[in-house]
Scaffold this motif. Structure first.
Motif, PDB file in Angstrom:
ATOM      1  N   ALA A  32       0.847  -1.187   0.000  1.00 38.92           N
ATOM      2  CA  ALA A  32       0.000   0.000   0.000  1.00 38.92           C
ATOM      3  C   ALA A  32       0.882   1.237   0.000  1.00 38.92           C
ATOM      4  CB  ALA A  32      -0.914   0.007   1.225  1.00 38.92           C
ATOM      5  N   LEU A  33       0.302   2.337  -0.440  1.00 35.73           N
ATOM      6  CA  LEU A  33       1.003   3.622  -0.496  1.00 35.73           C
ATOM      7  C   LEU A  33       0.231   4.639   0.324  1.00 35.73           C
ATOM      8  CD1 LEU A  33       1.586   3.659  -4.346  1.00 35.73           C
ATOM      9  CD2 LEU A  33       3.230   2.971  -2.594  1.00 35.73           C
ATOM     10  N   VAL A  34       0.952   5.561   0.945  1.00 31.29           N
ATOM     11  CA  VAL A  34       0.310   6.664   1.640  1.00 31.29           C
ATOM     12  C   VAL A  34       0.443   7.897   0.740  1.00 31.29           C
ATOM     13  CG1 VAL A  34       2.372   7.270   2.985  1.00 31.29           C
ATOM     14  CG2 VAL A  34       0.138   7.964   3.804  1.00 31.29           C
ATOM     15  N   LYS A  35      -0.679   8.595   0.535  1.00 37.48           N
ATOM     16  CA  LYS A  35      -0.690   9.795  -0.314  1.00 37.48           C
ATOM     17  C   LYS A  35      -1.184  10.963   0.537  1.00 37.48           C
ATOM     18  CE  LYS A  35      -2.999  11.750  -4.316  1.00 37.48           C
ATOM     19  NZ  LYS A  35      -4.101  11.561  -5.274  1.00 37.48           N
ATOM     20  N   ARG A  36      -0.352  11.985   0.643  1.00 40.31           N
ATOM     21  CA  ARG A  36      -0.728  13.189   1.394  1.00 40.31           C
ATOM     22  C   ARG A  36      -1.791  13.944   0.595  1.00 40.31           C
ATOM     23  NH1 ARG A  36       1.433  15.999   5.493  1.00 40.31           N
ATOM     24  NH2 ARG A  36       3.321  14.729   5.493  1.00 40.31           N
ATOM     25  N   THR A  37      -2.918  14.266   1.248  1.00 40.95           N
ATOM     26  CA  THR A  37      -3.976  15.029   0.589  1.00 40.95           C
ATOM     27  C   THR A  37      -4.150  16.407   1.210  1.00 40.95           C
ATOM     28  OG1 THR A  37      -5.641  14.015   2.020  1.00 40.95           O
ATOM     29  CG2 THR A  37      -5.235  12.967  -0.119  1.00 40.95           C
ATOM     30  N   GLY A  38      -3.404  16.701   2.252  1.00 41.64           N
ATOM     31  CA  GLY A  38      -3.444  17.979   2.949  1.00 41.64           C
ATOM     32  C   GLY A  38      -2.362  17.969   4.008  1.00 41.64           C
ATOM     33  N   PRO A  39      -2.235  19.065   4.749  1.00 42.43           N
ATOM     34  CA  PRO A  39      -1.186  19.117   5.769  1.00 42.43           C
ATOM     35  C   PRO A  39      -1.292  17.982   6.798  1.00 42.43           C
ATOM     36  CG  PRO A  39      -2.173  21.277   5.472  1.00 42.43           C
ATOM     37  CD  PRO A  39      -2.987  20.308   4.672  1.00 42.43           C
ATOM     38  N   ALA A  40      -2.520  17.604   7.162  1.00 45.39           N
ATOM     39  CA  ALA A  40      -2.696  16.565   8.177  1.00 45.39           C
ATOM     40  C   ALA A  40      -3.659  15.476   7.719  1.00 45.39           C
ATOM     41  CB  ALA A  40      -3.184  17.189   9.476  1.00 45.39           C
ATOM     42  N   THR A  41      -3.820  15.331   6.402  1.00 42.18           N
ATOM     43  CA  THR A  41      -4.719  14.301   5.873  1.00 42.18           C
ATOM     44  C   THR A  41      -3.983  13.422   4.874  1.00 42.18           C
ATOM     45  OG1 THR A  41      -5.549  15.789   4.171  1.00 42.18           O
ATOM     46  CG2 THR A  41      -6.838  15.634   6.212  1.00 42.18           C
ATOM     47  N   MET A  42      -4.454  12.183   4.784  1.00 38.34           N
ATOM     48  CA  MET A  42      -3.804  11.215   3.907  1.00 38.34           C
ATOM     49  C   MET A  42      -4.834  10.240   3.349  1.00 38.34           C
ATOM     50  SD  MET A  42      -2.124   8.665   6.703  1.00 38.34           S
ATOM     51  CE  MET A  42      -3.166   7.968   7.988  1.00 38.34           C
ATOM     52  N   GLU A  43      -4.459   9.604   2.256  1.00 40.03           N
ATOM     53  CA  GLU A  43      -5.196   8.477   1.705  1.00 40.03           C
ATOM     54  C   GLU A  43      -4.255   7.280   1.728  1.00 40.03           C
ATOM     55  OE1 GLU A  43      -8.067  10.573  -1.640  1.00 40.03           O
ATOM     56  OE2 GLU A  43      -6.152   9.723  -2.270  1.00 40.03           O
ATOM     57  N   ILE A  44      -4.808   6.106   1.932  1.00 42.38           N
ATOM     58  CA  ILE A  44      -4.049   4.870   1.852  1.00 42.38           C
ATOM     59  C   ILE A  44      -4.553   4.136   0.613  1.00 42.38           C
ATOM     60  CG2 ILE A  44      -3.424   2.716   2.997  1.00 42.38           C
ATOM     61  CD1 ILE A  44      -2.454   5.324   4.409  1.00 42.38           C
ATOM     62  N   ILE A  45      -3.632   3.812  -0.284  1.00 42.02           N
ATOM     63  CA  ILE A  45      -4.006   3.219  -1.576  1.00 42.02           C
ATOM     64  C   ILE A  45      -3.332   1.855  -1.716  1.00 42.02           C
ATOM     65  CG2 ILE A  45      -3.990   3.535  -4.070  1.00 42.02           C
ATOM     66  CD1 ILE A  45      -3.817   6.597  -3.426  1.00 42.02           C
ATOM     67  N   PRO A  46      -4.132   0.772  -1.715  1.00 41.18           N
ATOM     68  CA  PRO A  46      -3.564  -0.564  -1.918  1.00 41.18           C
ATOM     69  C   PRO A  46      -3.035  -0.711  -3.353  1.00 41.18           C
ATOM     70  CG  PRO A  46      -5.771  -0.701  -0.981  1.00 41.18           C
ATOM     71  CD  PRO A  46      -5.553   0.727  -1.414  1.00 41.18           C
ATOM     72  N   VAL A  47      -1.941  -1.425  -3.505  1.00 41.84           N
ATOM     73  CA  VAL A  47      -1.413  -1.694  -4.836  1.00 41.84           C
ATOM     74  C   VAL A  47      -2.059  -2.965  -5.379  1.00 41.84           C
ATOM     75  CG1 VAL A  47       0.752  -0.499  -4.378  1.00 41.84           C
ATOM     76  CG2 VAL A  47       0.611  -2.948  -3.995  1.00 41.84           C
ATOM     77  N   GLU A  48      -1.837  -3.233  -6.632  1.00 41.14           N
ATOM     78  CA  GLU A  48      -2.412  -4.389  -7.319  1.00 41.14           C
ATOM     79  C   GLU A  48      -1.958  -5.695  -6.673  1.00 41.14           C
ATOM     80  OE1 GLU A  48      -5.074  -5.521  -9.990  1.00 41.14           O
ATOM     81  OE2 GLU A  48      -4.331  -3.461 -10.075  1.00 41.14           O
ATOM     82  N   GLY A  49      -2.860  -6.677  -6.638  1.00 39.74           N
ATOM     83  CA  GLY A  49      -2.505  -8.018  -6.203  1.00 39.74           C
ATOM     84  C   GLY A  49      -2.643  -8.306  -4.725  1.00 39.74           C
ATOM     85  N   GLN A  50      -3.338  -7.452  -3.971  1.00 37.19           N
ATOM     86  CA  GLN A  50      -3.488  -7.681  -2.533  1.00 37.19           C
ATOM     87  C   GLN A  50      -4.725  -8.525  -2.235  1.00 37.19           C
ATOM     88  OE1 GLN A  50      -0.910  -6.880  -0.671  1.00 37.19           O
ATOM     89  NE2 GLN A  50      -0.161  -6.221  -2.654  1.00 37.19           N
TER      90      GLN A  50
END
Length: 161
Positions: A32-50
């Motif tokens: 999975a990857l963490v993507k910053r969406t703001g100063p104190a916010t994030m999205e967690i994005i699973p990669v393919e094949g999980q």
């Protein structure tokens, strides 16, 4: 004759151990990857094949453990590859400092209270792996880090206060 056989056996075993020492450790699998969406916010994005189900927990520098994927059933949720978990972003309190994000992938829905209890028991460990947990089915785990920052989000044409 037996001396030569013994000597050859020792040499063959010694040569085999040398090649094992030269082997590289396995590369870390990114699940999975963490993507910053703001100063104190994030999205967690699973990669393919999980595995199809996932759940998220954070532990902060201050020791606070939070379950991010809270549902009525209190179980893991379906997660799609390359899409944010729960189709949302998560806020991390700035005053708690850097967090470790534990992403659990499983082949079946898992009760979140089982995971929460075990994370609490393991809270003093520097590193936690899926092998440290007692959970049913197949389970993979990824540990990510996120540091919230203070700051205002500024729209084009407006000023920060």
């Amino acid at each position: 004759m037996t001396r030569w056989t013994g000597l050859l056996t020792v040499m063959a075993l010694g040569a085999g151990s040398v090649s094992c020492d030269d082997a590289k450790p396995p590369a870390k699998v990114v699940r999975a990857l963490v993507k910053r969406t703001g100063p104190a916010t994030m999205e967690i994005i699973p990669v393919e094949g999980q595995l199809p189900y996932c759940m998220l927990f954070t532990t902060s520098e201050k020791g606070v453990i939070r379950q991010l994927t809270l549902t009525r059933e209190n179980r893991s949720i379906r997660c799609e590859a390359n899409r944010p978990v729960a189709n949302t972003h998560f806020r991390v309190p700035v005053q708690e400092g850097k967090v470790r994000v534990y992403v659990f992938f499983s082949d079946e829905p898992v009760q979140a209270n089982w995971v929460a209890r075990q994370l609490y028991e393991l809270r003093d460990r520097e590193h936690i792996t899926a092998m440290d947990l007692r959970l049913p089915g197949r389970l993979f785990m990824d540990t990510l880090e996120f540091t919230p920052e203070t700051g205002a989000v500024v729209d084009a044409g407006s000023t920060a206060r």
